[in-house]
Design an enzyme around this catalytic site. Structure first.
Site, short mmCIF file in Angstrom:
data_model
loop_
_atom_site.label_atom_id
_atom_site.label_comp_id
_atom_site.label_asym_id
_atom_site.label_seq_id
_atom_site.Cartn_x
_atom_site.Cartn_y
_atom_site.Cartn_z
N CYS A 272 0.80 -1.24 0.00
CA CYS A 272 0.00 0.00 0.00
C CYS A 272 0.83 1.29 0.00
CB CYS A 272 -0.94 0.00 1.20
SG CYS A 272 -2.11 -1.35 1.15
N ILE A 273 1.53 1.53 1.11
CA ILE A 273 2.14 2.87 1.30
C ILE A 273 3.16 3.21 0.19
CG2 ILE A 273 3.20 4.46 2.99
CD1 ILE A 273 0.57 3.30 3.97
#
Ligand SMILES: NC(=O)c1ccc[n+]([C@@H]2O[C@H](COP(=O)([O-])OP(=O)(O)OC[C@H]3O[C@@H](n4cnc5c(N)ncnc54)[C@H](O)[C@@H]3O)[C@@H](O)[C@H]2O)c1
Length: 444
Positions: A272-273
């Site tokens: 994600c990040i």
């Protein structure tokens, strides 16, 4: 159509299909099934479908006993046969959204899943996209595809976006107690999708459109990327000024308003990040807008593995040892503590860089038996490595140990008593351990 679907949901007669049974899809499907809905999981991976049907979970946060019970009571099943999509009243898409080599969004998995839905779309279905993606995907990509069938939005089917916020390895927040944002392409879509999620989630926050929901998810993850970038920059600055970064953050965090602590680390990993902010900056570029915070955060965060290797090199240098032929042991290679996921893990880049300088690298990770560079979605390459046992000989025979992931089950006291040099990138060694340590400790 809205009322009919709402009724099915209220009576728990709506049949729920989840496409993609990974970190996001499997817990979601299990939650629906455990709350009285008949759940079907759709997978392209035959092995995953087989394991689920055998009552075996491959996701750390989902116990096999839970899956087994739901499979045995026929509340849940998995299949690779997408024709069963026609039987579902609500279909939720949870497939990967990676980046291409050019760092542009790769929505091909969403398109493949949507293509399967389109082939069977029928009156009375609600489709929800959960995969993280750029604002506009639901309206601009999915809606035209589904409308090609001749079916009409609101009259025949409903369409919404609802971002997933699962935090693997965090026992405090699970599917039911993480508030859920829902944005439909139409008001009816929002209403029914919110009603569906309210059956399994305590707090549902409806927004005015799918775009708002898509953008909210990207804001959340970009916020983290940018603030971690700030913490990483602060760590490098403090290293240069010989100030204890962690003590600085601890002190600043005593402010009861206007400050939220973020911590430095060896780099950011996971699905994600490191990826999601690119979805936002790509979309911004389409509109002639340059999102500078995102680029800067990426630049700072992606340089952290290089900084870690510099700390190893500085530490060895102080002991008159060259990096070449030194024995370096990484403690933890997962991208965060207590999970078995190495996707985008900074450990890969650290190993790559250490090897390039001639170090002999080994690793220990209780969650990752083997590290294959081709599975890990990074640019790092090389021979696979196997986790080595954390024996006394291993610890005392290493020239430098690098704590990359601060898994809870490691006996750090023992590590400190046997290893000569430790680079601690996570502040895993508390003050008392550091004071009584035999090892020389370098922290970020
Ligand atoms: N992992 C997280 O912590 C997390 C958190 C929030 C949001 N997300 C987002 O959720 C989405 C899914 O992420 P994930 O971590 O669950 O991914 P994952 O790789 O763990 O799972 C995706 C699953 O989808 C399957 N799949 C791929 N194409 C398919 C298709 N056409 N039909 C059926 N199945 C298919 C894969 O085999 C895999 O099992 C991504 O958009 C991600 O950004 C992930």
């Amino acid at each position: 159509m809205k009322n009919q679907l709402n009724k099915l949901v209220t009576q728990k007669k709506a049949r729920v299909g989840v496409i993609g049974l990974g970190y996001v899809g499997l817990p979601l499907l299990v939650e629906f099934a455990a709350n009285g809905f008949k759940g079907t999981g759709f997978e392209v991976d035959h092995n995953k479908a087989k394991r689920i049907n055998a009552g075996e979970s491959y996701i750390g946060d989902v116990p096999s006993s839970r899956v087994k019970e739901l499979v045995n009571t026929q509340q849940l099943k998995a299949t690779t046969d997408f024709s069963h999509l026609a039987d579902c009243d609500a279909i939720i898409i949870c497939v990967p959204t990676p980046l291409r080599k050019t760092k542009e969004p790769d929505v091909s998995y969403i398109l493949a899943a949507a293509e399967e839905i389109k082939l069977r779309l029928r009156t009375g279905q609600l489709i929800i996209l959960e995969s993280t993606t750029y604002p506009g995907t639901t309206d601009e990509v999915l809606l035209p595809m589904f409308e090609e069938t001749g079916l009409r939005l609101d009259q025949d089917f409903l369409l919404a976006f609802s971002p997933e916020r699962v935090d693997p390895g965090n026992p405090q927040f699970l599917t039911n107690n993480i508030p859920k944002v829902v944005g439909g392409v139409t008001a009816d879509s929002t209403e029914v999708a919110a009603h569906l999620y309210s059956q399994i989630v305590n707090d549902v926050h409806a927004v005015s459109s799918a775009r708002v929901a898509e953008a909210a998810k990207l804001l959340e993850n970009t916020f983290r990327a940018v603030n971690i970038g700030m913490a990483n920059e602060m760590a490098r600055l403090c290293y240069a000024l010989n100030i204890d970064t962690w003590e600085v953050i601890r002190a600043a965090a005593t402010k009861p308003f206007g400050f939220m602590p973020f911590y430095p680390g060896p780099g950011i990993g996971g699905h994600c990040i490191p990826l999601d902010p690119h979805y936002l900056s790509w979309k911004a570029r389409q509109h002639g807008f340059d999102s500078r915070f995102i680029s800067l955060a990426e630049e700072v965060n992606s340089r952290m593995p290089e900084h870690v290797v510099q700390l190893v090199s500085d530490g060895l240098n102080d002991e008159c040892k060259p990096m070449k032929n030194s024995r370096v042991l990484l403690l933890g290679v997962a991208y965060k503590k207590d999970i078995d996921d190495v996707r985008e893990s900074p450990a890969l880049s650290i190993i790559d860089r250490l090897r390039a300088k001639g170090a002999h690298v080994r690793y220990h990770d209780p969650f990752i038996k083997e590290l294959r560079f081709d599975d890990a979605h990074t640019e790092a390459s090389g021979e696979p490595l196997q986790s080595v046992p954390l024996t006394d000989e291993e610890l005392s025979g290493t020239d430098c140990l690098v704590i990359v992931t601060d898994h809870s089950q490691i006996d750090y006291k023992r590590v400190c008593s046997l290893t000569p040099l430790i680079v601690d990138t996570r502040n895993a060694l508390n003050g008392e351990l550091r004071r009584s340590s035999f090892a020389r400790i370098i922290r970020l």
